[in-house]
Scaffold this active site. Sequence first.
Site, PDB file in Angstrom:
ATOM      1  CE  LYS A 104      -4.043  -1.967   2.259  1.00 43.10           C
ATOM      2  NZ  LYS A 104      -4.994  -1.867   3.359  1.00 43.10           N
TER       3      LYS A 104
ATOM      4  CB  SER B 269       7.961   7.629  18.919  1.00 44.70           C
ATOM      5  OG  SER B 269       8.213   6.340  18.423  1.00 44.70           O
TER       6      SER B 269
ATOM      7  CE1 TYR C 266     -10.974  -8.932   6.981  1.00 40.74           C
ATOM      8  CE2 TYR C 266     -11.429 -11.279   6.812  1.00 40.74           C
ATOM      9  CZ  TYR C 266     -10.859 -10.134   6.303  1.00 40.74           C
ATOM     10  OH  TYR C 266     -10.153 -10.181   5.140  1.00 40.74           O
TER      11      TYR C 266
ATOM     12  N   GLY D 210     -13.962  -6.582  11.608  1.00 34.83           N
ATOM     13  CA  GLY D 210     -13.670  -5.782  10.423  1.00 34.83           C
ATOM     14  C   GLY D 210     -14.162  -6.336   9.098  1.00 34.83           C
TER      15      GLY D 210
HETATM   16  P1  NDP Z   1       0.869  -2.570  10.521  1.00 41.80           P
HETATM   17  O1  NDP Z   1       1.865  -3.679  10.511  1.00 41.80           O
HETATM   18  O2  NDP Z   1       1.094  -1.382   9.673  1.00 41.80           O
HETATM   19  O3  NDP Z   1       0.732  -2.021  12.047  1.00 41.80           O
HETATM   20  C1  NDP Z   1       0.616  -2.919  13.110  1.00 41.80           C
HETATM   21  C2  NDP Z   1       0.204  -2.168  14.382  1.00 41.80           C
HETATM   22  O4  NDP Z   1      -0.104  -3.146  15.377  1.00 41.80           O
HETATM   23  C3  NDP Z   1       1.308  -1.282  14.965  1.00 41.80           C
HETATM   24  O5  NDP Z   1       0.702  -0.146  15.546  1.00 41.80           O
HETATM   25  C4  NDP Z   1       1.930  -2.191  16.043  1.00 41.80           C
HETATM   26  O6  NDP Z   1       2.532  -1.493  17.098  1.00 41.80           O
HETATM   27  C5  NDP Z   1       0.693  -2.896  16.544  1.00 41.80           C
HETATM   28  N1  NDP Z   1       0.956  -4.183  17.199  1.00 41.80           N
HETATM   29  C6  NDP Z   1       1.355  -5.340  16.620  1.00 41.80           C
HETATM   30  N2  NDP Z   1       1.451  -6.321  17.537  1.00 41.80           N
HETATM   31  C7  NDP Z   1       1.098  -5.775  18.723  1.00 41.80           C
HETATM   32  C8  NDP Z   1       0.989  -6.277  20.055  1.00 41.80           C
HETATM   33  N3  NDP Z   1       1.267  -7.545  20.345  1.00 41.80           N
HETATM   34  N4  NDP Z   1       0.577  -5.439  21.029  1.00 41.80           N
HETATM   35  C9  NDP Z   1       0.294  -4.144  20.738  1.00 41.80           C
HETATM   36  N5  NDP Z   1       0.376  -3.601  19.515  1.00 41.80           N
HETATM   37  C10 NDP Z   1       0.778  -4.417  18.515  1.00 41.80           C
HETATM   38  O7  NDP Z   1      -0.536  -3.270  10.230  1.00 41.80           O
HETATM   39  P2  NDP Z   1      -1.823  -2.631   9.519  1.00 41.80           P
HETATM   40  O8  NDP Z   1      -2.023  -1.270  10.080  1.00 41.80           O
HETATM   41  O9  NDP Z   1      -1.725  -2.797   8.059  1.00 41.80           O
HETATM   42  O10 NDP Z   1      -2.994  -3.620  10.002  1.00 41.80           O
HETATM   43  C11 NDP Z   1      -3.509  -3.570  11.336  1.00 41.80           C
HETATM   44  C12 NDP Z   1      -4.731  -4.465  11.464  1.00 41.80           C
HETATM   45  O11 NDP Z   1      -5.795  -3.962  10.670  1.00 41.80           O
HETATM   46  C13 NDP Z   1      -4.508  -5.918  11.003  1.00 41.80           C
HETATM   47  O12 NDP Z   1      -5.172  -6.774  11.925  1.00 41.80           O
HETATM   48  C14 NDP Z   1      -5.193  -5.973   9.652  1.00 41.80           C
HETATM   49  O13 NDP Z   1      -5.679  -7.278   9.358  1.00 41.80           O
HETATM   50  C15 NDP Z   1      -6.357  -5.001   9.875  1.00 41.80           C
HETATM   51  N6  NDP Z   1      -6.895  -4.427   8.617  1.00 41.80           N
HETATM   52  C16 NDP Z   1      -8.204  -4.664   8.313  1.00 41.80           C
HETATM   53  C17 NDP Z   1      -8.771  -4.133   7.169  1.00 41.80           C
HETATM   54  C18 NDP Z   1     -10.211  -4.428   6.857  1.00 41.80           C
HETATM   55  O14 NDP Z   1     -10.687  -4.091   5.758  1.00 41.80           O
HETATM   56  N7  NDP Z   1     -10.970  -5.010   7.779  1.00 41.80           N
HETATM   57  C19 NDP Z   1      -8.007  -3.280   6.238  1.00 41.80           C
HETATM   58  C20 NDP Z   1      -6.633  -3.068   6.662  1.00 41.80           C
HETATM   59  C21 NDP Z   1      -6.112  -3.642   7.812  1.00 41.80           C
HETATM   60  P3  NDP Z   1       4.077  -1.010  17.014  1.00 41.80           P
HETATM   61  O15 NDP Z   1       4.055   0.256  16.212  1.00 41.80           O
HETATM   62  O16 NDP Z   1       4.478  -0.821  18.428  1.00 41.80           O
HETATM   63  O17 NDP Z   1       4.833  -2.117  16.327  1.00 41.80           O
END
Ligand code: NDP
Length: 278
Positions: A74, A163, A224, A246
Site C-alpha cells: 500500500k 512515538s 475479522y 472488520g
Molecule cells: P501494521 O503492521 O502497519 O501495524 C501494526 C500495528 O499493530 C502497529 O501499531 C503495532 O505497534 C501494533 N501491534 C502489533 N502487535 C502488537 C501487540 N502484540 N501489542 C500491541 N500492539 C501491537 O498493520 P496494519 O495497520 O496494516 O494492520 C492492522 C490491522 O488492521 C490488522 O489486523 C489488519 O488485518 C487489519 N486491517 C483490516 C482491514 C479491513 O478491511 N478489515 C483493512 C486493513 C487492515 P508497534 O508500532 O508498536 O509495532
Amino acid sequence: MDQYAVVGNPISHSKSPLIHARFAKQCNQNLAYSALEAPLDGFPEFVKGFFSDDSCKESHQGAGKGLNVTVPFKEQAWALCEHLSEGAKLAGAVNTLYLNEHKQICGENTDGIGLVKDLKRNGVVFEGKKILIIGAGGAVRGVLQPILNESPQKLVLTNRTLSKADSLVAIFSGLGAISSAGFAELKESFDIVINGTSASLGGELPAISKAIFASSTVVYDMMYAKELTVFNAWAKQQGVDTVIDGLGMLVEQAAEAFYIWRGVRPKTDEVIQLLREA
Ligand code: NDP
C-alpha cells in the site's frame, strides 16, 4: 472485458474477487476481477505492466482498469501514484488505483471510508463521542481523516511504540481534536474503541487497562474472523455489549473502490451476509 484485480503478496487468501464478483452481478457490470501476486521486489513494474496497452495485447484480454492493493504494497502504491486525492495524500498509503483520462496512475485510500460506513451501518454515531484508537500502523493512518471528519469530541491515539502515535497526531492535528497517550496512561472509558493493531492476528492483546471499556462502549476490531477475535472476546468479558469485527469494513472499502471505478454503488449488506455464512 474490463480487467480489475487485487494485488498483494501473498494473495491467495483474498476475499476481494468474491466480493467484486457479487458487486458486478448485482450492478449488471461486465468485468473480470482476479487476485494477482506481485513479486516483492517488482511492484512498480507490475502495476505499470497491468495498466499498459502492451500487456492487454500480450494477454489477449481487455485493458487493466483498476487495482486494489493489499499487504505489503500500500505504501509503495502511494509512492508511485501520479495523482492522489487529498485523503490519500494524508493517509500515506493507497488501496485503490486507476488511470485518469491522461493515463496517469491515480490513488485513493478507501479503508477509512469503509470503516466509518461499517460503523454507521451498525448504527454508530461519531459526532461528540470520545474515541480511542489503538495502533499506529498503515490501517490506522488511513482511517484518521474520515473519523475526524465526523466531528468526535476527542480522538485519542495510543500505540505500543508511542512515538509512532505522536507522529500521526502531528500530521492530523489540524483536522480535529486528536491527541496521543501511552498504554499506561489510559484510565478512563471511551464511547468507541477501535483496535487497529495486528495483535489479534497473533492471538495477542495490547497491554492496555480494561478501564477503557464501559458496558455501553462500542468496540470495533479491524481484524475479522469466524469466531470472536481475541480483542472482541476480551471486551465481552469486561461486560461490553456491542463488539464488531472488520468484515464489514472489508466489504465497505471494496464498495467504495467499485464506485470509484464504475460509478455505481453496490449494496453491501447481502455481501457481508454471504461472507459471514461462507
Ligand atoms: P501494521 O503492521 O502497519 O501495524 C501494526 C500495528 O499493530 C502497529 O501499531 C503495532 O505497534 C501494533 N501491534 C502489533 N502487535 C502488537 C501487540 N502484540 N501489542 C500491541 N500492539 C501491537 O498493520 P496494519 O495497520 O496494516 O494492520 C492492522 C490491522 O488492521 C490488522 O489486523 C489488519 O488485518 C487489519 N486491517 C483490516 C482491514 C479491513 O478491511 N478489515 C483493512 C486493513 C487492515 P508497534 O508500532 O508498536 O509495532
